[in-house]
Design a protein around this motif. Sequence first.
Motif, PDB file in Angstrom:
ATOM      1  N   ASN A  88     -32.060  27.011  67.806  1.00 14.97           N
ATOM      2  CA  ASN A  88     -33.060  25.961  68.000  1.00 14.97           C
ATOM      3  C   ASN A  88     -34.461  26.479  67.663  1.00 14.97           C
ATOM      4  O   ASN A  88     -35.237  25.798  66.980  1.00 14.97           O
ATOM      5  CB  ASN A  88     -33.009  25.459  69.446  1.00 14.97           C
ATOM      6  N   ASP A  89     -34.791  27.675  68.149  1.00 15.37           N
ATOM      7  CA  ASP A  89     -36.095  28.266  67.845  1.00 15.37           C
ATOM      8  C   ASP A  89     -36.256  28.470  66.337  1.00 15.37           C
ATOM      9  O   ASP A  89     -37.345  28.265  65.794  1.00 15.37           O
ATOM     10  CB  ASP A  89     -36.266  29.595  68.576  1.00 15.37           C
ATOM     11  N   SER A  90     -35.184  28.864  65.677  1.00 18.94           N
ATOM     12  CA  SER A  90     -35.233  29.034  64.227  1.00 18.94           C
ATOM     13  C   SER A  90     -35.538  27.699  63.543  1.00 18.94           C
ATOM     14  O   SER A  90     -36.374  27.641  62.637  1.00 18.94           O
ATOM     15  CB  SER A  90     -33.908  29.595  63.716  1.00 18.94           C
ATOM     16  N   ALA A  91     -34.870  26.641  63.981  1.00 18.29           N
ATOM     17  CA  ALA A  91     -35.102  25.321  63.381  1.00 18.29           C
ATOM     18  C   ALA A  91     -36.539  24.851  63.611  1.00 18.29           C
ATOM     19  O   ALA A  91     -37.161  24.277  62.706  1.00 18.29           O
ATOM     20  CB  ALA A  91     -34.115  24.306  63.956  1.00 18.29           C
ATOM     21  N   ILE A  92     -37.072  25.134  64.789  1.00  8.49           N
ATOM     22  CA  ILE A  92     -38.467  24.761  65.080  1.00  8.49           C
ATOM     23  C   ILE A  92     -39.411  25.502  64.152  1.00  8.49           C
ATOM     24  O   ILE A  92     -40.336  24.910  63.573  1.00  8.49           O
ATOM     25  CB  ILE A  92     -38.798  25.029  66.563  1.00  8.49           C
ATOM     26  N   ARG A  93     -39.200  26.802  63.982  1.00  7.41           N
ATOM     27  CA  ARG A  93     -40.070  27.592  63.110  1.00  7.41           C
ATOM     28  C   ARG A  93     -39.957  27.128  61.655  1.00  7.41           C
ATOM     29  O   ARG A  93     -40.945  27.086  60.931  1.00  7.41           O
ATOM     30  CB  ARG A  93     -39.756  29.081  63.197  1.00  7.41           C
ATOM     31  N   ALA A 137     -45.356  33.638  57.711  1.00  3.96           N
ATOM     32  CA  ALA A 137     -45.103  34.230  59.034  1.00  3.96           C
ATOM     33  C   ALA A 137     -44.093  33.383  59.808  1.00  3.96           C
ATOM     34  O   ALA A 137     -43.190  33.919  60.463  1.00  3.96           O
ATOM     35  CB  ALA A 137     -46.405  34.358  59.815  1.00  3.96           C
ATOM     36  N   LEU A 138     -44.233  32.056  59.727  1.00  7.70           N
ATOM     37  CA  LEU A 138     -43.282  31.175  60.412  1.00  7.70           C
ATOM     38  C   LEU A 138     -41.882  31.294  59.804  1.00  7.70           C
ATOM     39  O   LEU A 138     -40.880  31.275  60.531  1.00  7.70           O
ATOM     40  CB  LEU A 138     -43.772  29.726  60.355  1.00  7.70           C
ATOM     41  N   GLU A 139     -41.796  31.440  58.497  1.00 10.17           N
ATOM     42  CA  GLU A 139     -40.492  31.643  57.853  1.00 10.17           C
ATOM     43  C   GLU A 139     -39.858  32.954  58.301  1.00 10.17           C
ATOM     44  O   GLU A 139     -38.647  33.020  58.521  1.00 10.17           O
ATOM     45  CB  GLU A 139     -40.637  31.622  56.330  1.00 10.17           C
ATOM     46  N   ALA A 140     -40.677  33.980  58.450  1.00  8.74           N
ATOM     47  CA  ALA A 140     -40.163  35.273  58.921  1.00  8.74           C
ATOM     48  C   ALA A 140     -39.648  35.148  60.364  1.00  8.74           C
ATOM     49  O   ALA A 140     -38.591  35.696  60.701  1.00  8.74           O
ATOM     50  CB  ALA A 140     -41.242  36.344  58.832  1.00  8.74           C
ATOM     51  N   GLU A 141     -40.381  34.420  61.203  1.00  7.97           N
ATOM     52  CA  GLU A 141     -39.925  34.197  62.581  1.00  7.97           C
ATOM     53  C   GLU A 141     -38.613  33.425  62.587  1.00  7.97           C
ATOM     54  O   GLU A 141     -37.704  33.728  63.374  1.00  7.97           O
ATOM     55  CB  GLU A 141     -40.976  33.420  63.377  1.00  7.97           C
ATOM     56  N   ALA A 142     -38.513  32.407  61.733  1.00 11.45           N
ATOM     57  CA  ALA A 142     -37.279  31.615  61.650  1.00 11.45           C
ATOM     58  C   ALA A 142     -36.101  32.499  61.272  1.00 11.45           C
ATOM     59  O   ALA A 142     -35.017  32.402  61.862  1.00 11.45           O
ATOM     60  CB  ALA A 142     -37.447  30.481  60.644  1.00 11.45           C
TER      61      ALA A 142
END
Length: 189
Positions: free
Chosen positions: A60-65, A120-125
């Motif tokens: 879920n966190d990945s989808a949000i990011r 950065a958001l893609e890396a977090e995802a």
Amino acid sequence: MSESGFHVHGPHDHELEHAAHGNDDFASRIAVMTAIMATVGALFGYQGGATQNDAGMFKNDSAIRKTEASDQWNYYQSKSNKQNLAELALTLPGVNPDKYKADIERYKTEKEDIKKKAEALEAEATEFEHKSEAALHQHHRWAQAMTAVQIAISLAAITLLTKKKWLQYGSYGVAGLGVVLAVLAWLHI
């Protein structure tokens, strides 16, 4: 028992009382081992559920990011469109080129910041995706451990009914396999 205090035992009552109060060490050992296996199995089941929930939360966190990164890329694209329009405006006769040159430089600077945020958001995802996969792998190990313990409990019940010593050892062996799988889950292997 009836209201008058008179009670007639059924034909099997004597055997049940004898089994319950007898000194059947074999049955007692199997019963205690079954209770231990059920307790251990409950712990494995809890851990399996917890890691499954973790995997879902990480996914879920990945989808949000990913959504946030997509928003940033859309914002980047809108700045690119504005920059392109400003560059196009430079070619029009009778416009103030200094104004548009300043806008073009501002859009370039803004795009760089937006791009860094999006990356950065893609890396977090991606990181959350890897965490989800690891948690799901760990969940599968806990589920395998729980399944082995359930099979061991079933073998213990069959052992109790058949009084076969080899089944008792088989039950212990399968329970041991469950413990090994649980250790692998605990160690994230």
